[in-house]
Design an enzyme around this catalytic site. Structure first.
Site, PDB file in Angstrom:
ATOM      1  N   ARG A 114      57.875  -3.335   6.336  1.00 52.37           N
ATOM      2  CA  ARG A 114      58.341  -2.911   5.011  1.00 52.37           C
ATOM      3  C   ARG A 114      57.674  -1.618   4.538  1.00 52.37           C
ATOM      4  O   ARG A 114      58.038  -1.099   3.491  1.00 52.37           O
ATOM      5  CB  ARG A 114      58.101  -4.034   4.003  1.00 52.37           C
ATOM      6  CG  ARG A 114      59.022  -5.217   4.233  1.00 52.37           C
ATOM      7  CD  ARG A 114      58.855  -6.292   3.157  1.00 52.37           C
ATOM      8  NE  ARG A 114      59.915  -7.278   3.276  1.00 52.37           N
ATOM      9  CZ  ARG A 114      59.861  -8.380   4.016  1.00 52.37           C
ATOM     10  NH1 ARG A 114      58.770  -8.630   4.726  1.00 52.37           N
ATOM     11  NH2 ARG A 114      60.865  -9.218   4.073  1.00 52.37           N
ATOM     12  N   ALA A 175      55.749 -19.112   6.584  1.00 53.13           N
ATOM     13  CA  ALA A 175      55.757 -20.466   6.025  1.00 53.13           C
ATOM     14  C   ALA A 175      57.121 -21.138   6.105  1.00 53.13           C
ATOM     15  O   ALA A 175      57.207 -22.353   5.924  1.00 53.13           O
ATOM     16  CB  ALA A 175      55.282 -20.429   4.572  1.00 53.13           C
ATOM     17  N   THR A 233      52.119 -18.196   1.652  1.00 57.79           N
ATOM     18  CA  THR A 233      51.836 -16.913   2.292  1.00 57.79           C
ATOM     19  C   THR A 233      52.045 -15.735   1.343  1.00 57.79           C
ATOM     20  O   THR A 233      53.029 -15.672   0.611  1.00 57.79           O
ATOM     21  CB  THR A 233      52.729 -16.725   3.529  1.00 57.79           C
ATOM     22  OG1 THR A 233      54.086 -16.913   3.154  1.00 57.79           O
ATOM     23  CG2 THR A 233      52.373 -17.738   4.595  1.00 57.79           C
ATOM     24  N   ASN A 253      56.243 -19.590  -0.874  1.00 57.61           N
ATOM     25  CA  ASN A 253      56.693 -20.974  -0.937  1.00 57.61           C
ATOM     26  C   ASN A 253      55.816 -21.892  -0.104  1.00 57.61           C
ATOM     27  O   ASN A 253      54.953 -21.464   0.654  1.00 57.61           O
ATOM     28  CB  ASN A 253      58.136 -21.053  -0.427  1.00 57.61           C
ATOM     29  CG  ASN A 253      58.280 -20.396   0.942  1.00 57.61           C
ATOM     30  OD1 ASN A 253      58.422 -19.177   1.031  1.00 57.61           O
ATOM     31  ND2 ASN A 253      58.218 -21.168   2.016  1.00 57.61           N
ATOM     32  N   ASP A 298      61.989 -22.675  -2.360  1.00 58.27           N
ATOM     33  CA  ASP A 298      61.702 -21.346  -1.820  1.00 58.27           C
ATOM     34  C   ASP A 298      61.667 -20.292  -2.923  1.00 58.27           C
ATOM     35  O   ASP A 298      61.964 -19.117  -2.682  1.00 58.27           O
ATOM     36  CB  ASP A 298      62.721 -20.943  -0.745  1.00 58.27           C
ATOM     37  CG  ASP A 298      62.317 -19.657  -0.007  1.00 58.27           C
ATOM     38  OD1 ASP A 298      61.111 -19.389   0.115  1.00 58.27           O
ATOM     39  OD2 ASP A 298      63.211 -18.910   0.426  1.00 58.27           O
ATOM     40  N   HIS A 598      71.173 -13.108  13.215  1.00 52.23           N
ATOM     41  CA  HIS A 598      72.529 -12.752  13.628  1.00 52.23           C
ATOM     42  C   HIS A 598      73.587 -13.051  12.567  1.00 52.23           C
ATOM     43  O   HIS A 598      74.683 -12.496  12.645  1.00 52.23           O
ATOM     44  CB  HIS A 598      72.898 -13.500  14.913  1.00 52.23           C
ATOM     45  CG  HIS A 598      72.192 -12.995  16.130  1.00 52.23           C
ATOM     46  ND1 HIS A 598      72.577 -11.847  16.794  1.00 52.23           N
ATOM     47  CD2 HIS A 598      71.118 -13.480  16.809  1.00 52.23           C
ATOM     48  CE1 HIS A 598      71.779 -11.660  17.842  1.00 52.23           C
ATOM     49  NE2 HIS A 598      70.877 -12.625  17.867  1.00 52.23           N
TER      50      HIS A 598
END
Length: 671
Positions: A114, A175, A233, A253, A298, A598
């Site tokens: 990133r 995670a 995380t 999460n 999440d 994908h």
């Protein structure tokens, strides 16, 4: 390259960074994604044009560049770093850490980098296999490298490093797919020596606790949570206040998502989905605020943290502003962690609001999807605000948030919370059944955190929209999934200028000066985010033919780009015979192992090849060589050595069935 004077200071604060530089992810460590530059403003932006572009090879381009002393630095693909003359696009050097080859199973849930950071003549980048590397900014040669995670654990790194007071801080992800325990680590920026580590969730009490904070946090967990890892995380967001000597981290999460599996459905589970304040010198806990106690959707809080001073009740107050995934925008006192306000910015069904006294959410009990029930959750796990950056303009007093508006259904039907265990290999493992439900819209929102109301809102096409840049020229820049890069008037949201990139523009833009000229740079193309489907984008994107480009703009720019090649047609397997039970088994395997990169065949969002347009699945031997033997691992295709012949056959059956379906859709063969 000479060291800028500000680099020797104690911190890269808003006032210390020269106005023409952008040395870190959010420019300054208050993480505003704001530049005071005003040569390009509401009056002159109509003359903005493309100064130069650079085509990139196949790989993730959704990354934040930086710029120092007229040199642009990018990290694309699997953390391949490039130094570029910012005035003309001339490549100066390239560094490839060979991260895809080194990542092994970690490659299954890693989409690249990133961003990078600059400090004291060095460029810092993290890799899929968990290395943190310092490079000589002039030559691109490695100065030092450290492994920040276990070699064979499920941790992987995609985030941009942050640097303050000679320390470089990095977290990790993983995670969603592995039984891991989150942590954040600080290293000496000169030599890579580890200085401190803060775990974000507690481990096995039998092993003792690393700190009083972990012992305190353990009281908010139940059962044998450590066997599931815990999660938490800190894979993206950090901010630093040099006056308070405090670093703020946004945590993620749980592992797994399902609270009943992870913690017997009991306890707040600190420090999941929280902002945690640490002593920047020692890494010791100061305070926390938890957005989602006992989180089970999440709704991680690894989104941008903006540090600002706001007038609250007529008095200046040091605050942090964050819009995590859960659909609210929060204002928190950054000295004490005290809750100030929270307001919804999208449709929210999991809670009716946030209690103004306790700061805890007022939850909808049905949102916890127990006893096999199904709940339509707004916002979806992608979030009302995902990791793509928001921005805060201190002059306008507005925060600009790329908002997504969609829902997923959540259910625990068929899941035994007492017997559930993580799979033996890295794969999606949330302990809950999720599926797309309603909505697929988005908008750019300007929010006034003092008046607690919308200043303006502009609809953007489809679900995904790009990261945001605010400038002293009273402009807001953002890309769209329809291929447009747009400049808005910061005060009103009126579109003032746009550029057709011919591919989605999701990456966060930056602005800087080189030789007295102001530039705006953004990377174009898709990739870098889990689960992007063609249905989420406003235009068709093909992994193989989409251009991935660095686009740099300046007043009077006249450069041109070519549109992308047409996607390849769907590859129909003439010998295919549909086997419904095999297709269903293969679909379940595909959802756990393949979907996040994908997408569905015929509906890929460009992060990985569209398997409906691939000649690999129809050929059994080639399919096995690629999927099980790792024949394309160097290109970013992970190896799935554990798959049996029968499982490979089932996955092929599912892919070929979806390809047939794609071929039957109008326009599927040639978008």
């Amino acid at each position: 390259m000479m060291q800028p004077a500000w680099a020797a200071g104690s911190a890269s604060t808003q006032t210390e960074v020269p106005v023409g530089d952008w040395p870190g992810y959010g420019r300054t460590l208050d993480e505003l994604h704001f530049s005071p530059l005003a040569l390009i403003d509401v009056n002159s932006v109509a003359r903005l044009g493309l100064a130069w572009s650079m085509d990139l090879p196949v790989g993730n381009p959704v990354s934040a560049p930086i710029a120092v002393d007229g040199i642009l630095y990018t990290s694309t693909g699997y953390s391949v770093v490039r130094a570029i003359d910012a005035t003309n696009g001339r490549l100066l050097w390239t560094f490839d850490p060979a991260a895809a080859e080194a990542a092994g199973e970690k490659l299954r849930m890693n989409w690249g980098s990133r961003g990078v950071a600059w400090w004291n003549g060095k460029i810092y980048v993290a890799t899929a296999d968990g290395r943190l590397i310092a490079l000589n900014a002039k030559t691109g040669r490695p100065v030092w490298s450290v492994l920040t995670v276990g070699k064979d654990d499920g941790r992987t790194v995609t985030g941009a490093p942050r640097i303050y007071d000679g320390k470089v801080v990095i977290g990790h992800g993983g995670a969603d797919t592995s039984p891991i325990r989150g942590y954040v680590t600080a290293y000496d920026a000169n030599d890579g020596r580890q200085l401190w580590r803060f775990h974000t969730v507690p481990g096995n009490p039998a092993d003792g606790f690393e700190s009083d904070a972990m012992e305190m946090a353990s009281k908010t967990w139940r059962g044998e949570w450590w066997k599931h890892g815990g999660g938490g995380t800190a894979w993206n967001s950090f901010a630093y206040d040099p006056d308070l000597k405090t670093i703020y981290i946004g945590t993620g999460n749980g592992s797994p998502w399902n609270h009943r599996i992870r913690s017997e459905g009991k306890g707040d589970n600190l420090f999941l989905c929280s902002v945690v304040a640490l002593d920047a010198e020692t890494g010791k806990y100061k305070w926390h605020y938890q957005f989602n106690p006992g989180e089970t959707w999440d709704y991680n809080a690894a989104m941008d943290i903006h540090l600002a001073t706001l007038s609250i009740a007529g008095k200046p107050r040091k605050v942090l502003i964050e819009a995590p995934k859960n659909g609210f925008v929060y204002v928190i006192d950054r000295v004490t962690g005290a809750f100030i306000s929270a307001d919804p910015i999208a449709r929210v069904t999991w809670a009716s609001g946030i209690d103004p006294v306790s700061g805890r959410p007022i939850e909808n009990p049905e949102a916890r999807y127990d006893n096999g029930s199904s709940f339509e959750l707004w916002p979806s796990p992608h979030g009302a605000h995902t990791w793509l950056p928001s921005a805060y303009d201190p002059a306008a007093g507005l925060v600009y948030i790329p908002v997504m508006d969609a829902s997923y259904s959540f259910s625990d039907k068929g899941i035994d919370s007492r017997r559930w265990r993580h799979p033996a290999h890295i794969e999606w493992a949330a302990g809950v059944n999720v599926a797309r439900a309603g909505g697929a819209g988005s908008y750019l929102l300007a929010w006034d955190p003092v008046k607690r109301r919308e200043a303006w809102k502009v609809p953007t096409p489809a679900l995904w929209n790009g990261g945001v840049l605010a400038t002293g020229g009273s402009l807001v820049f953002q890309g769209q999934s329809a291929g447009k890069f747009v400049a808005y008037a910061a005060a009103t949201g009126k579109p003032l200028w746009s550029f057709d990139a011919h591919v989605p523009v999701l990456a966060p833009p930056i602005t800087f000066t080189a030789k007295g000229r102001q530039y705006v740079t953004v990377l174009a193309g898709t990739g870098g985010t889990a689960g992007i489907s063609a249905d989420d984008l406003a235009m068709p994107v093909d992994y193989r033919t989409q251009p991935r480009r660095i686009l740099t703009f300046a007043l009077g720019g006249r450069a041109r780009i070519t549109p992308p090649a047409r996607p390849a047609p769907v590859v129909v397997d003439a010998a295919f015979l549909r086997d419904m039970p095999a297709m269903q088994r293969g679909g379940a395997l595909f959802g756990k192992r393949c979907f996040s990169c994908h997408g569905l065949p015929g509906k890929s969002g460009g992060t990985a090849p569209d398997l409906a347009r691939s000649e690999v699945p129809p050929d059994r031997d080639v399919f096995e060589a690629v999927v099980r033997d790792g024949g394309l691992a160097g290109n970013g295709m992970p190896r799935f050595a554990e798959l049996s012949d029968a499982e490979l056959a089932d996955i092929r059956q599912f892919i070929r069935a979806m390809t047939d379906q794609a071929a039957a859709r109008p326009g599927a063969t040639m978008p």
